[in-house]
Motif scaffolding. Structure first.
Motif, mmCIF file in Angstrom:
data_model
loop_
_atom_site.group_PDB
_atom_site.id
_atom_site.type_symbol
_atom_site.label_atom_id
_atom_site.label_comp_id
_atom_site.label_asym_id
_atom_site.label_seq_id
_atom_site.Cartn_x
_atom_site.Cartn_y
_atom_site.Cartn_z
ATOM 1 N N TRP A 1 25.543 48.351 76.576
ATOM 2 C CA TRP A 1 26.626 49.303 76.811
ATOM 3 C C TRP A 1 27.092 49.859 75.470
ATOM 4 N N HIS A 2 27.255 51.165 75.416
ATOM 5 C CA HIS A 2 27.641 51.806 74.155
ATOM 6 C C HIS A 2 28.894 52.645 74.345
ATOM 7 N N THR A 3 29.624 52.815 73.232
ATOM 8 C CA THR A 3 30.764 53.732 73.261
ATOM 9 C C THR A 3 30.538 54.851 72.252
ATOM 10 N N CYS B 1 30.018 53.179 67.655
ATOM 11 C CA CYS B 1 29.999 52.390 68.894
ATOM 12 C C CYS B 1 30.863 51.165 68.664
ATOM 13 N N VAL C 1 30.999 48.593 70.435
ATOM 14 C CA VAL C 1 30.268 47.368 70.785
ATOM 15 C C VAL C 1 29.285 46.998 69.675
ATOM 16 N N HIS C 2 28.690 48.005 69.052
ATOM 17 C CA HIS C 2 27.666 47.794 68.011
ATOM 18 C C HIS C 2 28.053 48.671 66.817
ATOM 19 N N MET D 1 26.257 51.403 64.675
ATOM 20 C CA MET D 1 25.853 52.693 65.246
ATOM 21 C C MET D 1 26.901 53.752 64.887
HETATM 22 CU CU LIG Z 1 26.555 50.383 71.285
#
Ligand SMILES: [Cu+2]
Length: 538
Positions: A455-457, A524, A526-527, A530
């Motif tokens: 899942w990315h934002t 992102c 979550v990550h 990115m």
């Molecule tokens: Cu992400």
């Protein structure tokens, strides 16, 4: 019921204490004449136990919530009283993962009798129940664990959740001195499986946003989710809290219909502690439309070890002191609010949770409507080494402000943890040009990674957003007027309905169409390695 003998003992003690109250000149005198309550230390009879889950497979980039039944070998084997718990997460070789790599969002331990009785977030607060009290445990109790482990990198790994328990076995002489306590869960979004809210840059007062106080229609016209009615007379003996980065504190208030405030004033000034050196005050209002008045009884306050201030997981929260006792009455209401910093940064998917332990029938606590309760707690640990990668250092990542305009773009696909076009890693190549968007139009983002867990934002960060990744960088710190966030684009296979998952249940999101001409960077959540960029042109 197992706790009946303890409850009877508690009532017996309560009778003795109340006779002291009536014979004395005031509550303060009673406190002085009471024996000094203390923490459990290393009394003979306390067992120090260590448990760990079986290896947990952590998928690439996952940020999902899982519910598991805890097997018998991950719990104490004898009945007794739990008096201390300490959570952690470890790699299989026993090392604690860096928080910028693997991060224990939360683990919540529940039993079938009382619901949640213990939790660990990344703040890793140690739970203490004070001397004389304990959480009654039966070896036959069924425990479940709600775990959210967040992998910030696209690499699979394996970890365990581990926890220490101090237990007083029921067969020990010490157990006969223990009064039982039951847990009371307080949550600003109580009852939801994924209880979160957002706080936007510039919202609230004095650079701090309190939920639900400063939120517009937080509960949609329905009953407040942040209140719990006390079902019996008793004494609260222990409290801990949970917040996320950006959080300053959880505040717990007690409301009593018709009660007078200790100060006698209609509006009690309440301090807002922005940092250790900066504070302001606001009016702590009574419940709208009622005559109930409140007193603050506890605050779980963050102390940030993070050099950049209240922006990362590098903090500890205060827990109640071992001598903290607050008497409650049947019909009182406990209410939790939570406060986040809102200076220049927006925070998404925030939590505000507290767990109290209450001794039913115990009247030894201070009545907070008769005497002021000291709501300050104590930190349960110092800085943790797993929080050492702060980020924010200069790098060779491209400064996108210097790039020439590229072609007009309508769609960005997220594939392999890369935004295409516009990823900063691609824009660093020779001759690269920044994707452009016509003013008044929006840019569609489509997540094409694994819908079920990657899942990315798309979350705005202040241009150029090109410093090194760590627990304190990037932040959602674009100017307030241009701050945007997509939520976590993904489909949760376990999603049961609204407010039940971190995922938005869609793979697509569009930028706001009212962005002014200029260069925008995003990341992102979550990550956070990115990063991407686009430019709005006339
Ligand atoms: Cu992400």
């Amino acid at each position: 019921m197992a706790r009946a003998p303890g409850l009877a003992a508690a009532l017996l003690v309560a009778v003795c204490v109340s006779s002291v109250v009536s014979a004395s000149s005031g509550v303060a005198a009673v406190r002085r004449s009471s024996p000094q309550p203390r923490a459990w230390t290393n009394e003979a009879g306390i067992e120090h136990l260590h448990f760990r889950t079986a290896p947990i497979n952590v998928l690439p980039g996952q940020n999902s919530v899982q519910m598991v039944a805890i097997p018998r070998n991950e719990k104490p084997t004898v009945d007794g009283y739990i008096v201390r718990m300490r959570p952690d997460v470890q790699y299989l070789d026993g090392r604690v993962p860096p928080v910028n790599v693997i991060h224990l969002h939360h683990g919540v331990w529940s039993d079938a009798k009382h619901g949640p009785f213990f939790f660990g977030g990344e703040e890793k607060t140690v739970f203490h129940i004070p001397r004389g009290y304990g959480y009654p445990y039966k070896a036959s109790d069924r425990w479940t664990l709600d775990q959210m482990i967040h992998n910030q990198r696209p690499v699979p790994t394996r970890v365990r959740l581990v926890w220490d328990i101090d237990l007083i076995p029921a067969s020990s002489a010490l157990a006969r001195t223990v009064k039982p306590v039951i847990p009371v869960w307080l949550d600003v979004r109580g009852g939801e499986d994924y209880p979160v809210f957002n706080s936007m840059s510039g919202s609230g007062e004095h650079g701090a946003f309190t939920y639900p106080t400063d939120a517009k229609n937080p509960y949609g016209g329905h009953a407040p989710l942040n209140e719990v009615r006390v079902p019996f007379d008793g004494t609260i003996v222990s409290a801990v809290g949970h917040i996320h980065p950006g959080g300053l504190y959880d505040t717990i208030e007690l409301f009593r219909p018709g009660a007078a405030l200790p100060t006698g004033r209609a509006c009690r000034r309440e301090s807002i502690d922005i940092t250790d050196s900066r504070s302001a005050t606001r009016c702590a209002a009574a419940t709208p439309g009622s005559t109930a008045h409140s007193v603050r009884i506890f605050r779980a306050q963050a102390h940030y070890y993070e050099p950049a201030g209240p922006v990362s997981w590098d903090f500890a929260l205060t827990a109640s002191r071992p001598d903290w006792r607050v008497r409650v009455r049947k019909g009182d209401t406990l209410r939790i609010t939570t406060t986040y910093t809102s200076n220049h940064i927006s925070w998404y998917e925030n939590m505000g949770i507290a767990l109290l332990f209450v001794a039913p029938g115990d009247r030894s606590g201070v009545d907070p409507f008769s005497a002021a309760v000291d709501w300050r707690g104590v930190l349960t640990h110092g800085h943790l080494a797993e929080n050492n990668v702060h980020g924010g250092a200069r790098t060779s990542i491209v400064d996108v402000r210097k790039l020439p305009n590229g072609p007009l773009t309508t769609e960005v696909r997220i594939k392999g943890y890369t935004y295409r076009p516009g990823d900063l890693s691609l824009l660093g190549e020779p001759g690269a040009r920044i994707p452009t968007v016509r003013q008044g139009h929006s840019l569609l983002f489509v997540n094409q990674d694994h819908a079920g867990y990657e899942w990315h934002t798309i979350t705005a960060c202040r241009v150029p957003c090109n410093r090194s990744t760590g627990i304190a960088f990037p932040l959602s710190n674009a100017p307030a007027a241009t701050q945007f966030d997509s939520g976590q684009l993904g489909i949760d296979p376990m999603q049961m309905g609204p407010h039940s998952s971190p995922a938005t249940n869609t793979m697509r999101w569009r930028t706001p169409s009212n962005l002014q001409p200029g260069t925008y960077t995003y990341y992102c959540r979550v990550h956070p390695f990115m990063r991407g960029a686009f430019r709005v042109v006339r």
